[in-house]
Design an enzyme around this catalytic site. Sequence first.
Site, PDB file in Angstrom:
ATOM      1  N   TYR A 188       0.819  -1.208   0.000  1.00 42.75           N
ATOM      2  CA  TYR A 188       0.000   0.000   0.000  1.00 42.75           C
ATOM      3  C   TYR A 188       0.856   1.264   0.000  1.00 42.75           C
ATOM      4  O   TYR A 188       0.543   2.237  -0.669  1.00 42.75           O
ATOM      5  CB  TYR A 188      -0.892   0.028   1.252  1.00 42.75           C
ATOM      6  CG  TYR A 188      -2.221  -0.653   1.070  1.00 42.75           C
ATOM      7  CD1 TYR A 188      -2.298  -2.026   0.971  1.00 42.75           C
ATOM      8  CD2 TYR A 188      -3.395   0.087   1.008  1.00 42.75           C
ATOM      9  CE1 TYR A 188      -3.521  -2.655   0.823  1.00 42.75           C
ATOM     10  CE2 TYR A 188      -4.619  -0.527   0.856  1.00 42.75           C
ATOM     11  CZ  TYR A 188      -4.682  -1.900   0.771  1.00 42.75           C
ATOM     12  OH  TYR A 188      -5.888  -2.513   0.616  1.00 42.75           O
TER      13      TYR A 188
ATOM     14  N   LYS B 240       2.517 -15.102   4.794  1.00 44.15           N
ATOM     15  CA  LYS B 240       2.878 -15.984   3.675  1.00 44.15           C
ATOM     16  C   LYS B 240       4.375 -16.257   3.832  1.00 44.15           C
ATOM     17  O   LYS B 240       5.190 -15.981   2.945  1.00 44.15           O
ATOM     18  CB  LYS B 240       2.531 -15.274   2.341  1.00 44.15           C
ATOM     19  CG  LYS B 240       2.675 -16.133   1.121  1.00 44.15           C
ATOM     20  CD  LYS B 240       1.594 -17.206   0.980  1.00 44.15           C
ATOM     21  CE  LYS B 240       1.860 -18.093  -0.215  1.00 44.15           C
ATOM     22  NZ  LYS B 240       1.030 -19.312  -0.227  1.00 44.15           N
TER      23      LYS B 240
ATOM     24  N   ASP C 129      -3.372 -18.349   2.441  1.00 42.94           N
ATOM     25  CA  ASP C 129      -4.267 -19.120   1.563  1.00 42.94           C
ATOM     26  C   ASP C 129      -5.102 -20.104   2.381  1.00 42.94           C
ATOM     27  O   ASP C 129      -6.304 -20.257   2.182  1.00 42.94           O
ATOM     28  CB  ASP C 129      -3.487 -19.820   0.429  1.00 42.94           C
ATOM     29  CG  ASP C 129      -2.195 -20.483   0.880  1.00 42.94           C
ATOM     30  OD1 ASP C 129      -1.834 -20.346   2.069  1.00 42.94           O
ATOM     31  OD2 ASP C 129      -1.541 -21.145   0.056  1.00 42.94           O
TER      32      ASP C 129
ATOM     33  N   ASP D 228      -6.949  -6.627   4.291  1.00 43.69           N
ATOM     34  CA  ASP D 228      -7.977  -6.030   3.428  1.00 43.69           C
ATOM     35  C   ASP D 228      -8.846  -7.137   2.831  1.00 43.69           C
ATOM     36  O   ASP D 228     -10.081  -7.081   2.887  1.00 43.69           O
ATOM     37  CB  ASP D 228      -7.286  -5.230   2.309  1.00 43.69           C
ATOM     38  CG  ASP D 228      -8.289  -4.601   1.361  1.00 43.69           C
ATOM     39  OD1 ASP D 228      -9.297  -4.062   1.851  1.00 43.69           O
ATOM     40  OD2 ASP D 228      -8.070  -4.660   0.137  1.00 43.69           O
TER      41      ASP D 228
ATOM     42  N   ASP E  69     -12.804  -8.600   4.227  1.00 41.00           N
ATOM     43  CA  ASP E  69     -13.976  -8.542   3.342  1.00 41.00           C
ATOM     44  C   ASP E  69     -14.575  -9.934   3.136  1.00 41.00           C
ATOM     45  O   ASP E  69     -15.799 -10.078   3.067  1.00 41.00           O
ATOM     46  CB  ASP E  69     -13.597  -7.957   1.970  1.00 41.00           C
ATOM     47  CG  ASP E  69     -13.986  -6.486   1.860  1.00 41.00           C
ATOM     48  OD1 ASP E  69     -14.098  -5.836   2.915  1.00 41.00           O
ATOM     49  OD2 ASP E  69     -14.173  -5.996   0.733  1.00 41.00           O
TER      50      ASP E  69
END
Length: 370
Positions: free
Chosen positions: A144, A193, A225, A249, A253
């Site tokens: 970001y 990750k 994942d 993020d 959601d």
Amino acid sequence: MTKKVAVLPGDGIGEEVMAQALRVLSAVSEIFPLKFETRHALAGGAAFDKFGSHMPEETLKLCRESDAILFGSVGGPVADMNLPKWKNCEANSILSLRKTFNFNVNLRPVKVIPELAALCPLKEEIIARGVDILFVRELLGDAYFGEKKTFLKDGRRVATDLSTYTEDQVASVAHAAFKAALKRNNKVTSVDKANVLDASKLWRTVVHEVAQEYPTVKLEDMLVDNCAMQIIRDPSQFDVVVTTNMFGDILSDAAAVLPGSLGLLASASQNEAGFGLYEPPGGSAQDIAGKGCANPIAQILSVALMLRFSFQAEEAAQAIENAVSLTLKQGLRTTDILTPDSSGKTQAVTTVQMTDGILAHLMKLSPVLS
Ligand code: IPM
Ligand code: MG
């Protein structure tokens, strides 16, 4: 002492749901020994019309002079996304607030209310185990805010967004997660990750170092994942989930569909000094703006988070949350959460009627203190 609240309704349904949230805030000041001064400023497309900027200096100044920021939502109709007024509107407004005030921690509670279980896309037996997750998302690192470049290499287009974490950035958000877990069910799932990314390897190492200071909290690591899958397979396994900006993020959601509507979710962004911004992360819902049917609950619950985190008014925060849940138990539904009642009928209430219901419970529930 009077608390100063910067009110930034923004665009779309922002104005109408904010008006309802402020009715609730004003009721709180009648019931509890708390006083608020609310001052409004423009954000998003509304600000662009007047100042040619989605987050003008005037608005930032008001925020700087305030004790907390109550944010609505920004963004335009999908069909108009390329007009200057709406282009990059969300990113320009929200990211610049995060950067200006160093909001490095984002808290997103996701809970399935039993009365609304029918709206959850998961099987009944999975929901019955309980869904109550707090996402703690890092907000200032990762791709970001890393170096960004778009350039030509050998005549071909290339674009890059550098994803970086410093150990201090990780430690700060990890402390926030462990502290939150102490007040909940003492479990933190750290999502990364680390099987591929260096930034994730550092993330994992630092989270484990910080964990030493919270021996009563159980820490587990999960690859992102796998986490995306587990949120759908068995969300009851999670208490606090702490993760990076980008993974947070996406995962928050994904989990947001569990309660049944984005109109039910509130979020808090904080800096290390405890200054905070409170907002429904659900967006400006331009398709229903001005129709009086938007669900005000996310904005009202954002007020509860503000009372809890910025003003340490836990009792008032809980009073609002209880009033919301009693109103849902009573059967009041805006269109986004409409389910047939036991007689098979459905009838939606308006934004104002839903708030009336919440206010009625609030006035009953709370002790009148002098
Ligand atoms: C969020 C939003 C923002 C983000 C966008 C609008 C910049 O999706 O708050 O989750 O990606 O952080
Ligand atoms: Mg998002």
